[in-house]
Design an enzyme around this catalytic site. Structure first.
Site, PDB file in Angstrom:
ATOM      1  N   GLN A  64     -33.770  -0.478   3.940  1.00 44.33           N
ATOM      2  CA  GLN A  64     -34.749   0.603   4.069  1.00 44.33           C
ATOM      3  C   GLN A  64     -36.157   0.130   3.720  1.00 44.33           C
ATOM      4  OE1 GLN A  64     -33.722   4.244   2.063  1.00 44.33           O
ATOM      5  NE2 GLN A  64     -35.387   5.382   3.016  1.00 44.33           N
ATOM      6  N   ASP A  65     -36.399  -0.160   2.436  1.00 45.57           N
ATOM      7  CA  ASP A  65     -37.743  -0.536   1.987  1.00 45.57           C
ATOM      8  C   ASP A  65     -37.758  -1.947   1.419  1.00 45.57           C
ATOM      9  OD1 ASP A  65     -39.342   2.020   2.166  1.00 45.57           O
ATOM     10  OD2 ASP A  65     -37.664   2.708   0.936  1.00 45.57           O
ATOM     11  N   PRO A  66     -38.898  -2.627   1.519  1.00 42.86           N
ATOM     12  CA  PRO A  66     -39.044  -3.912   0.837  1.00 42.86           C
ATOM     13  C   PRO A  66     -38.972  -3.749  -0.680  1.00 42.86           C
ATOM     14  CG  PRO A  66     -40.791  -3.596   2.470  1.00 42.86           C
ATOM     15  CD  PRO A  66     -40.086  -2.278   2.310  1.00 42.86           C
TER      16      PRO A  66
END
Length: 220
Positions: A64-66
């Site tokens: 999903q997100d870094p």
């Protein structure tokens, strides 16, 4: 819009780069880099694309997100550079590989060796403000990475898609199950891994599928 990215991806994604949403996305991200600490460094945003050409992809892992902490994320989902402490989710991925395939636990969280073999670990969102998880959601990255998933599904065959957690599982609707294998489980996060990630055997299942299609398996 001219985007610096590996040529096989450039060819297939130029249509996205030319859309109005992508121009807005680029302008927003450029502005963010000018006023805040944004991860990863600009030249690493498309690192996984530049490291794994379109035709080389065998296994897609969706995140999903870094990672929001400086020094961790360099453009490959779940991966961290050599010498950086292995995050909890990645540690659990390695534990599952150990249980599934008997591989020793690695000392480094650098997944470049997977990428060279055709593993494509991609986050849905490709940038983030340092220390602000999810700060670049809903600015256009999801539209772009959904297009990447669709393009892989449409133009390739016999790919394995690993979808971990409820967010990643939502992407299953973008994938043609007549052509590809989808493997789903809970997220490997320390908060959830005990509820179905451990024991999922995704790594042996992926290799069994690849072998059955005459494709060289991954050395996890």
């Amino acid at each position: 819009m001219n985007v610096k990215i590996e040529s096989s991806w450039q060819q297939r994604l130029q249509e996205e780069f030319d859309k109005p949403y992508f121009e807005k996305l680029v302008n927003f991200v450029k502005n963010e880099y000018g006023k805040a600490h944004i991860l990863p460094p600009g030249h690493q945003i498309f690192h996984v694309f530049n490291s794994c050409p379109f035709q080389n992809v065998k296994v897609v892992i969706l995140g999903q997100d870094p990672y929001p902490n400086p020094g961790q994320y360099y453009g490959i989902c779940f991966s961290v550079p050599d010498g950086v402490a292995i995050p909890g989710s990645l540690s659990n991925i390695f534990k599952e590989i150990h249980q599934d395939l008997g591989k020793p636990l690695p000392n480094s969280g650098n997944l470049d060796r997977w990428v060279k073999q055709g593993v494509f670990p991609m986050n849905s969102v490709l940038t983030v403000r340092a220390h602000e998880t999810g700060s670049h959601r809903n600015i256009g990255w999801e539209t772009f990475t959904d297009a990447v998933i669709k393009k892989l599904s449409e133009e390739r065959e016999n790919l394995v898609f690993m979808l971990w957690g409820s967010y990643a599982k939502e992407k299953a609707s973008l994938i043609d199950t007549d052509k590809h294998l989808i493997l789903t489980a809970v997220h490997p996060s320390p908060r959830s891994a005990d509820y179905g990630f451990f024991g999922c055997k995704h790594f042996s299942k992926a290799n069994t599928f690849l072998r059955s299609r005459g494709i060289e398996e991954i050395d996890w």
